[in-house]
Write a protein that holds these residues in place. Structure first.
Motif, PDB file in Angstrom:
ATOM      1  N   ILE A 243     -53.589 -11.606  33.512  1.00  0.00           N
ATOM      2  CA  ILE A 243     -53.347 -12.308  32.347  1.00  0.00           C
ATOM      3  C   ILE A 243     -54.511 -11.838  31.382  1.00  0.00           C
ATOM      4  CG2 ILE A 243     -51.937 -14.204  32.989  1.00  0.00           C
ATOM      5  CD1 ILE A 243     -54.760 -15.945  32.520  1.00  0.00           C
ATOM      6  N   HIS A 244     -55.240 -10.718  31.870  1.00  0.00           N
ATOM      7  CA  HIS A 244     -56.311 -10.243  31.103  1.00  0.00           C
ATOM      8  C   HIS A 244     -55.837  -9.346  29.929  1.00  0.00           C
ATOM      9  CE1 HIS A 244     -59.463 -11.526  33.871  1.00  0.00           C
ATOM     10  NE2 HIS A 244     -60.073 -11.634  32.936  1.00  0.00           N
ATOM     11  N   ARG A 245     -56.570  -9.522  28.724  1.00  0.00           N
ATOM     12  CA  ARG A 245     -56.051  -8.482  27.757  1.00  0.00           C
ATOM     13  C   ARG A 245     -56.979  -7.200  27.862  1.00  0.00           C
ATOM     14  NH1 ARG A 245     -57.437 -13.322  22.912  1.00  0.00           N
ATOM     15  NH2 ARG A 245     -55.949 -14.779  23.914  1.00  0.00           N
TER      16      ARG A 245
ATOM     17  N   ASP B 250     -52.096  -7.331  23.339  1.00  0.00           N
ATOM     18  CA  ASP B 250     -52.512  -5.840  23.463  1.00  0.00           C
ATOM     19  C   ASP B 250     -51.561  -4.981  22.694  1.00  0.00           C
ATOM     20  OD1 ASP B 250     -54.656  -6.418  25.287  1.00  0.00           O
ATOM     21  OD2 ASP B 250     -53.513  -6.380  27.012  1.00  0.00           O
TER      22      ASP B 250
ATOM     23  N   ASP C 146     -48.006 -14.036  24.455  1.00  0.00           N
ATOM     24  CA  ASP C 146     -48.837 -13.563  25.558  1.00  0.00           C
ATOM     25  C   ASP C 146     -49.868 -12.455  25.316  1.00  0.00           C
ATOM     26  OD1 ASP C 146     -47.551 -11.495  25.972  1.00  0.00           O
ATOM     27  OD2 ASP C 146     -46.128 -12.220  27.381  1.00  0.00           O
ATOM     28  N   HIS C 147     -50.619 -12.056  26.412  1.00  0.00           N
ATOM     29  CA  HIS C 147     -51.824 -11.307  26.523  1.00  0.00           C
ATOM     30  C   HIS C 147     -50.946  -9.882  26.224  1.00  0.00           C
ATOM     31  CE1 HIS C 147     -50.120 -11.713  30.351  1.00  0.00           C
ATOM     32  NE2 HIS C 147     -50.414 -10.310  30.961  1.00  0.00           N
TER      33      HIS C 147
ATOM     34  N   ALA D 198     -58.765 -13.494  28.108  1.00  0.00           N
ATOM     35  CA  ALA D 198     -57.454 -13.452  28.955  1.00  0.00           C
ATOM     36  C   ALA D 198     -56.653 -14.679  28.293  1.00  0.00           C
ATOM     37  CB  ALA D 198     -57.713 -14.071  30.263  1.00  0.00           C
TER      38      ALA D 198
END
Length: 255
Positions: A243-245, A141, A136-137, A86
């Motif tokens: 905010i998790h990837r 991704d 950012d995440h 994250a």
């Protein structure tokens, strides 16, 4: 003559930096066990300080060579946050003065939190320029973590108030017009990269502590987004947060 009190000897030794000081020769003749213990502690302190100085000189070899070649502004570049599940990846670029001394600089992962915090403040105070890059995440991704790390590094370089004449980059090669050296384990070999490593880690850790206030189920304040037991339990019990990837295992298992 009355022997000097041990507490006074301790105070005096704390001010000495020369192993050949005549005062030490006099103490060596003092048979009190407490005095001999203080002497041993003094010499261990000098040995430790000398080791730090030797390590610092070793870690300035790349910078010294580049300064001799005429480079005035050498930027060390490093990133933190490739492995977490994250949060963002954060990079830093640091340009240090040629004559700066920052004893104890090393790979940020090898330092205690207290020492890292002290060096963070010292670097900010003494550096010619410090730049920060954050990806950012969602971008991680979208473009993958390696490309995100490189992008964060380039953003950090652009954020510098002074344009560097040469880059010392930890491990990766950057797509830019500035000359560069790419050093494997550079954060343990170059003071500039080590300084960037410390800045990046402190910035990212503090950011993850702020995220912990918003998303308290994953212990971001303690694990900075890495997959610790508390973090994995949070995923299991509460699912993913904003905010998790999502491309990282095991996060994608909870989509």
């Amino acid at each position: 003559m009355k022997a000097q009190a041990i507490k006074d000897i301790k105070i005096k030794l704390a001010t000495l930096t020369d192993a050949n000081d005549p005062y030490l020769m006099a103490l060596a003749q003092d048979e009190r066990a407490g005095v001999q213990k203080l002497l041993q502690q003094f010499y261990r302190r000098l040995d430790k300080e000398q080791a730090l100085k030797d390590k610092y000189v070793e870690m300035t070899s790349f910078e010294r060579t580049l300064h001799q070649e005429g480079h005035r502004f050498i930027a060390g570049i490093d990133e933190v946050g490739r492995g977490p599940l994250a949060g963002p990846v954060v990079a830093a670029a640091v340009i240090l003065p040629a004559d700066v001394v920052l004893l104890g600089l090393n790979d940020s992962k090898q330092l205690s939190a207290k020492k890292r915090g002290q060096l963070y403040c010292e670097i900010q105070e003494k550096a010619i320029a410090v730049g920060i890059g954050v990806v950012d995440h969602e971008e991680i991704d979208r473009i993958n973590i390696l490309q995100a790390s490189k992008k964060a590094m380039l953003l950090a370089i652009d954020d510098l108030a002074v344009e560097p004449t040469h880059l010392l980059v930890d491990a990766v090669k950057l797509d830019c017009d500035i000359s560069q050296d790419n050093l494997i384990k550079g954060d343990a070999r170059s003071v500039s990269i080590a300084a960037a490593s410390i800045i990046a880690k402190e910035m990212r850790d503090n950011l993850m502590k702020e995220y912990h206030q918003i998303f308290p189920f994953y212990a971001f304040d303690k694990n900075a987004g890495y997959g610790t037991k508390d973090h994995l339990n949070g995923l299991k019990n509460h699912g993913i947060c904003a905010i998790h990837r999502k491309t990282f295992a095991p996060v994608k298992n909870y989509l």
